[in-house]
Enzyme design. Structure first.
Site, PDB file in Angstrom:
ATOM      1  N   THR A 217       0.848  -1.203   0.000  1.00 23.50           N
ATOM      2  CA  THR A 217       0.000   0.000   0.000  1.00 23.50           C
ATOM      3  C   THR A 217       0.881   1.250   0.000  1.00 23.50           C
ATOM      4  O   THR A 217       1.930   1.263   0.655  1.00 23.50           O
ATOM      5  CB  THR A 217      -0.883   0.010   1.267  1.00 23.50           C
ATOM      6  OG1 THR A 217      -1.695  -1.171   1.268  1.00 23.50           O
ATOM      7  CG2 THR A 217      -1.798   1.230   1.313  1.00 23.50           C
TER       8      THR A 217
ATOM      9  N   SER B  73       2.127   5.243  -2.097  1.00 25.53           N
ATOM     10  CA  SER B  73       2.353   5.915  -3.384  1.00 25.53           C
ATOM     11  C   SER B  73       3.335   5.146  -4.265  1.00 25.53           C
ATOM     12  O   SER B  73       3.208   5.153  -5.495  1.00 25.53           O
ATOM     13  CB  SER B  73       2.839   7.345  -3.141  1.00 25.53           C
ATOM     14  OG  SER B  73       4.008   7.335  -2.358  1.00 25.53           O
ATOM     15  N   THR B  74       4.309   4.464  -3.671  1.00 26.01           N
ATOM     16  CA  THR B  74       5.259   3.670  -4.484  1.00 26.01           C
ATOM     17  C   THR B  74       4.504   2.527  -5.163  1.00 26.01           C
ATOM     18  O   THR B  74       4.740   2.222  -6.342  1.00 26.01           O
ATOM     19  CB  THR B  74       6.380   3.110  -3.579  1.00 26.01           C
ATOM     20  OG1 THR B  74       6.883   4.169  -2.767  1.00 26.01           O
ATOM     21  CG2 THR B  74       7.505   2.507  -4.408  1.00 26.01           C
TER      22      THR B  74
ATOM     23  N   ASP C 204       6.261  -4.362  -1.598  1.00 26.49           N
ATOM     24  CA  ASP C 204       5.769  -3.216  -0.836  1.00 26.49           C
ATOM     25  C   ASP C 204       6.913  -2.231  -0.632  1.00 26.49           C
ATOM     26  O   ASP C 204       8.081  -2.558  -0.886  1.00 26.49           O
ATOM     27  CB  ASP C 204       5.213  -3.686   0.527  1.00 26.49           C
ATOM     28  CG  ASP C 204       4.271  -2.662   1.151  1.00 26.49           C
ATOM     29  OD1 ASP C 204       4.090  -1.572   0.577  1.00 26.49           O
ATOM     30  OD2 ASP C 204       3.716  -2.963   2.232  1.00 26.49           O
ATOM     31  N   SER C 205       6.568  -1.044  -0.167  1.00 22.65           N
ATOM     32  CA  SER C 205       7.590  -0.048   0.139  1.00 22.65           C
ATOM     33  C   SER C 205       7.743   0.058   1.658  1.00 22.65           C
ATOM     34  O   SER C 205       7.269  -0.823   2.391  1.00 22.65           O
ATOM     35  CB  SER C 205       7.207   1.288  -0.489  1.00 22.65           C
ATOM     36  OG  SER C 205       8.287   2.191  -0.365  1.00 22.65           O
TER      37      SER C 205
ATOM     38  N   GLU D 210      -0.328  -5.524   5.734  1.00 20.18           N
ATOM     39  CA  GLU D 210       1.021  -5.647   5.152  1.00 20.18           C
ATOM     40  C   GLU D 210       1.842  -6.716   5.873  1.00 20.18           C
ATOM     41  O   GLU D 210       2.533  -7.508   5.241  1.00 20.18           O
ATOM     42  CB  GLU D 210       1.723  -4.287   5.231  1.00 20.18           C
ATOM     43  CG  GLU D 210       1.051  -3.245   4.338  1.00 20.18           C
ATOM     44  CD  GLU D 210       1.595  -1.834   4.491  1.00 20.18           C
ATOM     45  OE1 GLU D 210       1.270  -0.995   3.659  1.00 20.18           O
ATOM     46  OE2 GLU D 210       2.334  -1.570   5.454  1.00 20.18           O
TER      47      GLU D 210
HETATM   48  C1  5RP Z   1       1.779   1.968   4.159  1.00 19.83           C
HETATM   49  C2  5RP Z   1       3.252   1.728   4.138  1.00 19.83           C
HETATM   50  C3  5RP Z   1       4.005   2.248   2.971  1.00 19.83           C
HETATM   51  O1  5RP Z   1       4.779   1.231   2.429  1.00 19.83           O
HETATM   52  C4  5RP Z   1       4.925   3.359   3.437  1.00 19.83           C
HETATM   53  O2  5RP Z   1       4.148   4.319   4.153  1.00 19.83           O
HETATM   54  C5  5RP Z   1       5.619   4.040   2.259  1.00 19.83           C
HETATM   55  O3  5RP Z   1       4.675   4.726   1.503  1.00 19.83           O
HETATM   56  P1  5RP Z   1       5.004   5.488   0.158  1.00 19.83           P
HETATM   57  O4  5RP Z   1       5.226   4.471  -0.903  1.00 19.83           O
HETATM   58  O5  5RP Z   1       3.786   6.333  -0.084  1.00 19.83           O
HETATM   59  O6  5RP Z   1       6.244   6.339   0.391  1.00 19.83           O
HETATM   60  O7  5RP Z   1       3.821   1.123   5.017  1.00 19.83           O
HETATM   61  O8  5RP Z   1       1.171   1.502   5.331  1.00 19.83           O
END
Ligand code: 5RP
Length: 224
Positions: free
Chosen positions: A28, A30-31, A81-82, A103
């Site tokens: 989840t 933006s990445t 995931d990021s 996650e």
């Molecule tokens: C969401 C997360 C995301 O991986 C983390 O917040 C990074 O987000 P982004 O890709 O928007 O920088 O843990 O719960």
């Protein structure tokens, strides 16, 4: 602005790890939006996807992915995931988007966890980013007191409820000497559902994108 470009190129590079007929876990944030955009092109080669959040699920539905129910899947082949922060042991702080419970479940159900980040997320020591902690609503004040006794500054995330009806406390300035031990300690507090420290569920591979291109970190610091 550059960060978006790096998020996109790390996502594109992760396509190298998508195998035919595999089940992909989707993170989840933006990445991951960039990642989903690239995965759309491989949609017909994979078996299906499992989503970590309602937010990602809605995007996957819109793009007509084959969506699998987490309970009906034995193992996820690869979870992408990021992170909010990741260190050189591939341990992370996650949950900035509030989806940490889904996650962590997907990370623990996956054969491989690949973290994709722009280079601003790499840290020598975790802890600058506040640690998100998902708690059941009736335990908010109790957990806040517990966190204060550990020397940290807890802030209840305003106007936010998780996919599971819980609350998020962001723990600022929590001293992290041993990530795994702290994760275990916080997990033992009744009322805490999920701690945004991913030490037990650390990544296997981290794809970092920055000014000098792509860098890969592997568990045990076998860099390439
Ligand atoms: C969401 C997360 C995301 O991986 C983390 O917040 C990074 O987000 P982004 O890709 O928007 O920088 O843990 O719960």
């Amino acid at each position: 602005m550059y960060q978006e470009k790096y998020k996109s190129s790390a996502s594109l590079f992760s396509m190298n790890y998508i195998k035919k007929n595999s089940i992909i876990g989707i993170g989840t944030g933006s990445t991951i939006l960039h990642f989903i955009k690239y995965l759309r092109k491989l949609k017909h080669c994979i078996t299906g996807v499992v989503s970590s959040s309602i937010h990602s699920l809605n995007i996957l539905k819109k793009y007509q992915f084959c969506i699998l129910n987490c309970n009906n899947v034995e193992k996820i082949d690869v979870y992408i995931d990021s992170a909010d922060e990741i260190d050189y042991n591939l341990m992370m702080i996650k949950g900035g988007g509030g989806a940490l419970t889904g996650e962590k479940i997907l990370a623990s159900k996956s054969k491989q966890f690949i973290c994709i980040v722009d280079d601003s997320k790499i840290v020598k020591k975790l802890g600058k980013f506040p640690i998100p902690i998902e708690v059941v609503p009736m335990s908010v004040s109790h957990i806040k007191k517990k966190l204060i006794s550990l020397g940290c500054f807890p802030i209840l995330r305003k106007n936010f409820t998780t996919d599971y009806g819980n609350k998020i406390i962001d723990a600022y300035n929590l001293k992290i000497n041993n990530v795994l031990k702290l994760e275990e300690k916080l997990n033992s507090y009744p009322g805490i559902v999920t701690v945004g420290l991913f030490a037990k569920q650390s990544a296997d591979i981290c794809i970092i994108s920055g000014k000098l291109g792509i860098k890969i970190l592997k568990k045990n610091n076998k860099n390439s």
